[in-house]
Design an enzyme around this catalytic site. Structure first.
Site, PDB file in Angstrom:
ATOM      1  N   HIS A   1      54.864  27.750 109.600  1.00  0.00           N
ATOM      2  CA  HIS A   1      55.735  28.929 109.542  1.00  0.00           C
ATOM      3  C   HIS A   1      56.311  29.225 110.923  1.00  0.00           C
ATOM      4  O   HIS A   1      57.451  29.670 111.042  1.00  0.00           O
ATOM      5  CB  HIS A   1      54.961  30.141 109.021  1.00  0.00           C
ATOM      6  CG  HIS A   1      54.456  29.966 107.629  1.00  0.00           C
ATOM      7  ND1 HIS A   1      53.754  30.928 106.957  1.00  0.00           N
ATOM      8  CD2 HIS A   1      54.557  28.913 106.766  1.00  0.00           C
ATOM      9  CE1 HIS A   1      53.436  30.502 105.740  1.00  0.00           C
ATOM     10  NE2 HIS A   1      53.904  29.268 105.617  1.00  0.00           N
TER      11      HIS A   1
ATOM     12  N   GLU B   1      50.495  30.751 110.814  1.00  0.00           N
ATOM     13  CA  GLU B   1      50.506  29.375 110.315  1.00  0.00           C
ATOM     14  C   GLU B   1      51.450  28.528 111.165  1.00  0.00           C
ATOM     15  O   GLU B   1      52.583  28.932 111.446  1.00  0.00           O
ATOM     16  CB  GLU B   1      50.945  29.361 108.849  1.00  0.00           C
ATOM     17  CG  GLU B   1      51.008  27.945 108.305  1.00  0.00           C
ATOM     18  CD  GLU B   1      51.410  27.852 106.849  1.00  0.00           C
ATOM     19  OE1 GLU B   1      50.942  28.666 106.036  1.00  0.00           O
ATOM     20  OE2 GLU B   1      52.188  26.938 106.536  1.00  0.00           O
TER      21      GLU B   1
ATOM     22  N   ASP C   1      45.471  25.072 105.724  1.00  0.00           N
ATOM     23  CA  ASP C   1      46.489  25.353 104.713  1.00  0.00           C
ATOM     24  C   ASP C   1      47.400  24.126 104.672  1.00  0.00           C
ATOM     25  O   ASP C   1      48.535  24.148 105.143  1.00  0.00           O
ATOM     26  CB  ASP C   1      47.258  26.627 105.095  1.00  0.00           C
ATOM     27  CG  ASP C   1      48.155  27.101 103.966  1.00  0.00           C
ATOM     28  OD1 ASP C   1      48.270  26.368 102.974  1.00  0.00           O
ATOM     29  OD2 ASP C   1      48.734  28.197 104.080  1.00  0.00           O
TER      30      ASP C   1
ATOM     31  N   HIS D   1      43.756  32.115  96.556  1.00  0.00           N
ATOM     32  CA  HIS D   1      44.556  33.124  95.857  1.00  0.00           C
ATOM     33  C   HIS D   1      43.870  33.366  94.519  1.00  0.00           C
ATOM     34  O   HIS D   1      43.292  32.423  93.944  1.00  0.00           O
ATOM     35  CB  HIS D   1      45.953  32.621  95.512  1.00  0.00           C
ATOM     36  CG  HIS D   1      46.811  32.174  96.648  1.00  0.00           C
ATOM     37  ND1 HIS D   1      46.693  30.952  97.249  1.00  0.00           N
ATOM     38  CD2 HIS D   1      47.849  32.797  97.264  1.00  0.00           C
ATOM     39  CE1 HIS D   1      47.618  30.840  98.189  1.00  0.00           C
ATOM     40  NE2 HIS D   1      48.327  31.940  98.233  1.00  0.00           N
TER      41      HIS D   1
ATOM     42  N   ASP E   1      46.223  29.526 110.014  1.00  0.00           N
ATOM     43  CA  ASP E   1      46.421  28.522 108.971  1.00  0.00           C
ATOM     44  C   ASP E   1      46.861  27.248 109.674  1.00  0.00           C
ATOM     45  O   ASP E   1      47.986  27.147 110.183  1.00  0.00           O
ATOM     46  CB  ASP E   1      47.466  28.982 107.950  1.00  0.00           C
ATOM     47  CG  ASP E   1      46.854  29.847 106.859  1.00  0.00           C
ATOM     48  OD1 ASP E   1      45.624  30.084 106.908  1.00  0.00           O
ATOM     49  OD2 ASP E   1      47.584  30.269 105.945  1.00  0.00           O
TER      50      ASP E   1
ATOM     51  N   ASP F   1      44.646  30.753  92.015  1.00  0.00           N
ATOM     52  CA  ASP F   1      44.094  29.397  92.207  1.00  0.00           C
ATOM     53  C   ASP F   1      42.822  29.200  91.394  1.00  0.00           C
ATOM     54  O   ASP F   1      42.529  28.095  90.960  1.00  0.00           O
ATOM     55  CB  ASP F   1      43.676  29.128  93.664  1.00  0.00           C
ATOM     56  CG  ASP F   1      44.771  29.349  94.666  1.00  0.00           C
ATOM     57  OD1 ASP F   1      45.939  29.241  94.286  1.00  0.00           O
ATOM     58  OD2 ASP F   1      44.437  29.630  95.841  1.00  0.00           O
TER      59      ASP F   1
ATOM     60  N   ASP G   1      53.593  21.658 105.062  1.00  0.00           N
ATOM     61  CA  ASP G   1      52.134  21.888 105.033  1.00  0.00           C
ATOM     62  C   ASP G   1      51.314  20.602 105.182  1.00  0.00           C
ATOM     63  O   ASP G   1      50.433  20.308 104.365  1.00  0.00           O
ATOM     64  CB  ASP G   1      51.714  22.591 103.730  1.00  0.00           C
ATOM     65  CG  ASP G   1      52.153  24.047 103.689  1.00  0.00           C
ATOM     66  OD1 ASP G   1      52.501  24.602 104.746  1.00  0.00           O
ATOM     67  OD2 ASP G   1      52.132  24.634 102.592  1.00  0.00           O
TER      68      ASP G   1
ATOM     69  N   ASP H   1      58.765  23.805 104.411  1.00  0.00           N
ATOM     70  CA  ASP H   1      57.344  24.047 104.651  1.00  0.00           C
ATOM     71  C   ASP H   1      56.523  22.892 104.066  1.00  0.00           C
ATOM     72  O   ASP H   1      56.090  22.964 102.924  1.00  0.00           O
ATOM     73  CB  ASP H   1      57.016  25.381 103.953  1.00  0.00           C
ATOM     74  CG  ASP H   1      55.705  25.971 104.381  1.00  0.00           C
ATOM     75  OD1 ASP H   1      55.189  25.588 105.438  1.00  0.00           O
ATOM     76  OD2 ASP H   1      55.196  26.836 103.644  1.00  0.00           O
TER      77      ASP H   1
ATOM     78  N   GLU I   1      50.723  37.677 107.051  1.00  0.00           N
ATOM     79  CA  GLU I   1      51.068  36.287 107.407  1.00  0.00           C
ATOM     80  C   GLU I   1      52.588  36.120 107.483  1.00  0.00           C
ATOM     81  O   GLU I   1      53.270  36.112 106.463  1.00  0.00           O
ATOM     82  CB  GLU I   1      50.475  35.312 106.385  1.00  0.00           C
ATOM     83  CG  GLU I   1      50.804  33.870 106.721  1.00  0.00           C
ATOM     84  CD  GLU I   1      50.179  32.862 105.761  1.00  0.00           C
ATOM     85  OE1 GLU I   1      49.092  33.145 105.199  1.00  0.00           O
ATOM     86  OE2 GLU I   1      50.779  31.796 105.575  1.00  0.00           O
TER      87      GLU I   1
HETATM   88  C1  XLS Z   1      52.768  29.866 101.836  1.00  0.00           C
HETATM   89  C2  XLS Z   1      51.645  30.514 102.499  1.00  0.00           C
HETATM   90  C3  XLS Z   1      50.512  30.936 101.582  1.00  0.00           C
HETATM   91  C4  XLS Z   1      49.594  31.894 102.259  1.00  0.00           C
HETATM   92  C5  XLS Z   1      48.688  32.595 101.337  1.00  0.00           C
HETATM   93  O1  XLS Z   1      53.652  29.299 102.472  1.00  0.00           O
HETATM   94  O2  XLS Z   1      51.197  29.681 103.519  1.00  0.00           O
HETATM   95  O3  XLS Z   1      49.842  29.836 101.086  1.00  0.00           O
HETATM   96  O4  XLS Z   1      48.838  31.310 103.279  1.00  0.00           O
HETATM   97  O5  XLS Z   1      49.354  33.241 100.319  1.00  0.00           O
HETATM   98 CA    CA Z   2      53.075  26.947 104.560  1.00  0.00          CA
HETATM   99 CA    CA Z   3      49.545  29.996 104.980  1.00  0.00          CA
END
Ligand code: XLS
Ligand code: CA
Ligand code: CA
Length: 436
Positions: free
Chosen positions: A270, A267, A338, A99, A295, A102, A308, A306, A231
């Site tokens: 998600h 993802e 991700d 991003h 992702d 980042d 991750d 979430d 996404e």
């Molecule tokens: C957040 C998302 C984000 C996207 C990019 O939950 O996964 O990180 O992948 O903005």
């Molecule tokens: Ca996520």
């Molecule tokens: Ca993501």
């Protein structure tokens, strides 16, 4: 200066090795179904989780030990660039994603942010040139700045719509400069809290308006090959996110005639938040010819948010990669981790170990999926299960040779309709054989 002084380039040593800093399954040049593992998997490191996340949670401060941190935000940003390319090279990962927020500090204004970005992007470009590492995708973070409290392109405030557009334009300029292959739109705060005060139709139309401008602008600057990716995510941060899941996102893209340039970035976490498996979401995208990129991570079924996590669930990864093989590959997308280390994995070396775990899991998943394909495991099951469509009335239905009257005539003659058991437990047991 090195940020990972104890780590050498990670090599494939095979499953017997006791060296934690070696691949046990990921062997980049090994051929699987006529292609190297590296080309199948197109791994990418996510900048935000690996170089920015400090391990803070709602109950406590950051715990991650990160040697790139200094008191000067620009110095820290530069250190992160150095550290990131060192890690990409040591892992042998050829792609990364970021991003805008980042990589460079926002500072006091949008103008200062863009200036900071220019300086850091110059450094990134140099590093990319030196190492050959490529940009899988970048994106504009239009959710963390307080200005986006009511959304970005979906905000009720037109000034915020404009700011969000400026950030996206900058992102596309950066993509052009760095030769980005995709550009992601994750609708962080594009959703709503309550219908009492929300004009949902206007908000969705405005999001589509921004995407039209984005397509026009990419053509204007001669970056027309750039693939835009939407996404999906069902919730968090918003209660109702507009891009709920793959099917909802495709309806949006079709409604606003965006399917030529937009595909999906899916993802795993998600998908599960939306009540789907990852492979379900991938297959929906494939059915629309819209699988863009992945992702890779996993959620925790005992927690409803979430998380991750790095992907280590072999069963799910096997089925994920099977879908990728069915798609004929994932390029120009990739497998982007991700994923963030757990708060208890706070050492620098954990960043390396976590990526190795993810890469090894995908390598094993790939091999299992390739074997499933070679054996025509699912094809055989489905051929048998849908055999009634191969002849007689089934063939007539598939070739559109019938109608309600003819079908009624046929149905009235069927006195003893037989269904077959799916024997799904037996199939699942056989499927388990592919994991060992
Ligand atoms: C957040 C998302 C984000 C996207 C990019 O939950 O996964 O990180 O992948 O903005
Ligand atoms: Ca996520
Ligand atoms: Ca993501």
């Amino acid at each position: 200066m090195t940020y990972f002084p104890t780590i050498e380039k990670i090599k494939f040593e095979g499953k017997e090795t006791e060296n934690p800093f070696a691949f046990r399954y990921y062997n980049p040049e090994e051929m699987v179904l006529g292609k190297t593992m590296k080309d199948h998997l197109r791994f990418s490191v996510a900048y935000w989780h690996t170089f920015v996340n400090d391990g803070a949670d709602p109950f406590g401060q950051g715990v991650n030990q990160r040697t790139w941190l200094t008191d000067d935000p620009m110095k820290t940003a530069k250190n992160r660039v150095e550290a990131s390319f060192e890690l990409f090279e040591k892992l042998g990962v050829e792609y990364f994603c970021f991003h805008d927020m980042d990589v460079a500090p926002f500072g006091e204004s949008l103008e200062e942010f863009f200036k900071n970005l220019d300086e850091i992007v110059e450094l990134i470009a140099k590093k990319m040139e030196e190492t050959g590492v490529k940009l899988l995708w970048n994106t504009a973070d239009r959710h963390s700045n307080p200005v986006y409290v009511n959304g970005a392109a979906s905000s009720n405030n037109a000034d915020v719509f404009a700011i969000s557009a400026a950030q996206v334009k900058k992102g596309i300029d950066i993509s052009k400069k760095l030769g980005g292959e995709n550009f992601v739109f994750w609708g962080g705060r594009e959703g709503y809290e309550s219908l009492i005060n929300t004009d949902m139709k206007l908000e969705e139309e405005n999001i589509a308006r921004l995407y039209k401008m984005v397509i026009d602008y990419s053509n204007e600057i001669d970056h027309g090959d750039l693939v835009f990716l939407l996404e999906p995510k069902p919730k968090e941060p918003m209660k109702h996110q507009y891009d709920f899941d793959a099917a909802t996102s495709m309806a949006f893209l079709q409604k606003y005639d965006l399917t030529d340039r937009f595909k999906l970035n899916l993802e795993a976490n998600h998908a599960t938040l939306a009540g789907h498996t990852f492979e379900h979401e991938i297959q929906v995208a494939r059915n629309y010819d819209a699988l863009g990129s992945l992702d890779a991570n996993q959620g925790d079924m005992l927690l409803g948010w979430d998380t991750d996590e790095f992907p280590t669930d072999l069963y799910s990864v096997m089925l994920t990669i099977y879908e990728v093989l069915e798609n004929g590959g994932i390029a120009p997308g990739g497998i982007n981790f991700d994923a963030k280390v757990r708060r208890t994995s706070f050492e620098m070396e954990d960043l390396v170990l976590a990526h190795i775990a993810g890469m090894d899991t995908f390598a094993r998943g790939l091999k299992a999926a390739a074997k499933l394909k070679e054996d025509r495991f699912f094809e055989k099951i489905k051929e048998e299960r849908y055999a009634s469509y191969q002849e007689g009335i089934g063939a007539d239905i598939l070739s559109n040779q019938t109608n309600l009257k003819l079908l009624t005539e046929y149905a009235l003659k069927q006195k003893n309709v037989q269904n077959k058991s799916s024997h799904i437990e037996y199939i699942k047991s056989k499927l388990n054989d592919y994991l060992v």
